[in-house]
Every structure is written in structure tokens, then in C-alpha cells.
Design an enzyme around this catalytic site. Structure first.
Site, PDB file in Angstrom:
ATOM      1  CB  SER A 123      -0.944   0.005   1.210  1.00  0.00           C
ATOM      2  OG  SER A 123      -0.219   0.165   2.402  1.00  0.00           O
ATOM      3  CE  LYS A 161      -3.625   2.175   3.372  1.00  0.00           C
ATOM      4  NZ  LYS A 161      -3.260   1.006   4.191  1.00  0.00           N
TER       5      LYS A 161
END
Lengths: 204, 204
Positions: A123, A161
Site C-alpha cells: 500500500s 498510511k
DNA sequence: ATTAATAGTTCTCAAAACGTTCTCACGATG
DNA sequence: CATCGTGAGAACGTTTTGAGAACTATTAAT
């Protein structure tokens, strides 16, 4: 006398300078060079620091000899968390140091509140963080917009993230660095920051 | 009198700060630094907290000496180059170690023939090596196919690329990890290996 | 070997920074 | 009111740091 007798700030600076100088030049510095290297003008004062370091057992000298300083115990802490930083690797001589920035010091990674996490998934791949990498996290409960954070969502799922507030802090965006994934938006109270990314490393 | 006498908020804050400071700097803070660290301006007040911590048995001082604070019950001394390796960060408990693999040891990075180079350019970006990263290189003159190497071309230009022999070793391919760049082919004697990539790290 | 230049050593004088102690002050709490 | 936790800052002695002169020893060149 097993005590690691404490050095003063300037003594420590002097030792650092001598170690770096020898690492780079293979010979010890002159007192004049030490003085300049630690930001003073007096050879006499530099000599005083050198004597203190002898007293403390870090170095020795061939008394009187020019450039006569020798390192006794390669400072263990330094040795294990500092690497020589080299810039270009030029033709004749095998290596050449970048002036100014000549060492990489990893002690930043070993702070009290830091820990390491192995990354799973892609990610954050466009931020250069790949599956299998290890990231160094500083344990904190708050973050600034743009930080890369370890976030706990609904007290169940953990993810790495980029962090961003929206709607005046009522919502939180967690933004992946991967074009094939979409950013996620949560109500602020569903997200808990576990820590902030401060470093990353990989072994081959 | 074995009572663990309770600390006030500010005393605990002071102790925390001292512990963190020592962990990060390896030397104790000055009173001025403690004051700033806990958000006050008076050295005198900082000194009062330090005295309280001595009273409570957490620290001691070399009286008068600069940076003379010492921790008495030090946290189980964490080796200089080892970080706790944590896996999931689960719900109730803040963090949870991966069984089996619970530490990351960076001593691999500090071998005798290793050095660090700062990366310039994006030629290896698809391998997760970005501009500004630091790579750890083991100094060697040979490499295996597939290794990422520091190569010296025509004794002038240094570059970081993936290494591959071709034509039975008469030619050497240097392959970037970037779709927009082409691989380069050289006669073997124009290329000299300077070292092989063994690690990579980045600070944020 | 003699010499000139430079480096290491020793010393005194001084100032800056630091730890320590003290007084005064403010708000919260019982 | 008395007490406690907190904070500012002045004052003092000590440690740490700095400059530079004077002297001795080493080094490199004549």
C-alpha cells in the site's frame, strides 16, 4: 575504576573529532587541527582535552611526537551505530568522502519510544516502502498532516498510511501510496494513532 | 521505608524526560535542558524536581558536575543496535510482539568492509530505492548475477544498478529499476565492481 | 649537523556556563 | 487559613571552557 568516567561536552566533541579525523585521514590530527575542528583557537586548550581523554582511557599519545595520538578503545557505541558515509567512488583512490556529511548515525533509530514493524503489503510502494521492509516507528498518539502513521482502525485493524485530517478534524483520511488503492476516510474517533514513521530499512 | 513514594505529575514528567534524553544522547541533560524539556523556564525549579527524584531513589548525581545525573534503576539495557520488532498492534493492548521474530538487529550493517552511500537519482526507484536514500554497501570486487552493485564505469562514472553478465562474461549489463531508463551493456573490462548492496535505509 | 619552522607542553588569567540555594509568588484544596 | 504543588528568577560558588604567552621537543630541509 570500571566507571565509565564521564566526559564533558567538549571532551566528547574532541574525541568525536579525533575518531572521525583518523577514520578519514588514517593519521591523527595535530592540536591545531583539533582546535579548529571543535571550534576554538587555542592549541593549549586542545591539549588539555587530549590529556583528559588520556586520563579517561580513550586514547594515548607518543609524547611529544607530532600526530602522536592513538585510539585505545574504538568507542563501542559509536562503532556500532555509525557508518562512514562516502560519496563518489572515484577513479584512482577507491573512495572519497563527502565533505561535511561524512557519517551516518543510526542512533536516531534507537530512541526510547521507538519500535520496528515489518511491512506487509504494497500500500505504500510509491513511497518506497515495500512488502517485507522494516519501518521504524516512534510511539506517539498524535500526528501532523502528511505524516506516515501506524493507525488502528475500529480497535481492530492496523495499517500504515499517510495521515491527513479533513472537515476540520472531524474526519481522518488515510492515504495509501499506490495508485491502485483508494484513500479511506473515517470519523476521527474510529482512528487511533499508534505511532509515526521516522525511518525505514531493508536488508538484502 | 521501602515505600515507593509517589511522584507528582511534574516529577514523573521530569523522570521521563531524563530517561528519554539519556537513551537518545547517552549523556544526561543539563538542568536548563530539563527545564525546557518539561516546559518551564527556571533551572532552579528543574533542580528541585531532580532533588525530589534523588529523594525518591530514582536517580543520583555527581554533585556539582555538569550533566551529572545518573539513572539508578536503569531500564533493562537495550543493546545499541537492537530494536524490538513488533508485529500486530492489536486492540486492547497497544502492541504485540511477533513470536519468534522479536528483534531487529542492525549489526549486519556495521561490518568492517561496509560503507554507506547516499543515492542520487531515480534509476532504482522500482526497487524501492529513492533519491536521497542511504544504501549500505559491502566492499567487494565481484558480484553475482542479480545483485545490485556500485559499479565504476571507465574509471570515471559511478552508478548503482542491478548486475548481470552476458555473452559468457565478455559483457556486463547494468540494469536500472526504472521503466523510463534503458539497461546499459559494457565490455567487461570497462566495468569495475566497487561493492554490493546489502542494505538500505531512510530517515524521515 | 645545524637550523628554521612547526608541533607539543605547561602555565596563568579570565570569562562563561552550570549546579545549587534561596526568596517570593500564585492558585488549588481541604 | 494552612498546605501543597507549581513557577520565576536572583545570587553565589564551582566546574567548564577559552586565549595566549612562553618554553621544549620534533621534523624537515639545508
Amino acid at each position: 575504576m570500571i566507571d565509565a568516567l564521564p566526559l564533558t561536552d567538549k571532551q566528547r566533541l574532541t574525541l568525536d573529532f579525533i575518531e572521525r579525523y583518523i577514520a578519514r585521514h588514517t593519521v591523527a590530527p595535530k592540536l591545531q587541527e583539533i582546535a579548529e575542528g571543535i571550534g576554538i583557537r587555542s592549541r593549549g586548550v586542545a591539549h588539555r582535552y587530549v590529556q583528559a581523554l588520556i586520563e579517561a582511557g580513550f586514547i594515548s599519545t607518543d609524547e611529544g611526537r607530532h600526530r602522536g595520538i592513538k585510539l585505545l578503545k574504538p568507542n563501542p557505541q559509536r562503532a556500532e551505530s555509525i557508518l562512514p558515509m562516502l560519496g563518489r567512488i572515484a577513479a584512482g583512490r577507491p573512495i572519497e568522502a563527502i565533505p561535511g556529511e561524512d557519517q551516518i548515525d543510526l542512533r536516531d533509530f534507537f530512541g526510547h519510544n521507538n519500535f520496528a514493524v515489518r511491512v506487509q503489503g504494497d500500500s505504500m510502494i510509491e513511497a518506497g516502502i515495500m512488502d517485507g521492509d522494516t519501518v521504524i516507528i516512534e510511539f506517539r498518539e498524535t500526528a501532523d498532516d502528511g505524516d506516515i502513521v501506524v493507525a488502528l482502525i475500529d480497535e481492530t485493524e492496523t495499517t500504515l498510511k499517510r495521515f491527513k485530517r479533513s472537515h476540520k478534524g472531524r474526519y481522518i483520511k488515510l492515504i495509501p501510496a499506490n495508485k491502485e488503492m483508494k484513500e479511506m476516510v473515517y470519523e476521527a474517533d474510529r482512528v487511533r494513532i499508534q505511532g509515526v514513521l521516522i525511518g525505514q530499512l531493508r536488508k538484502y
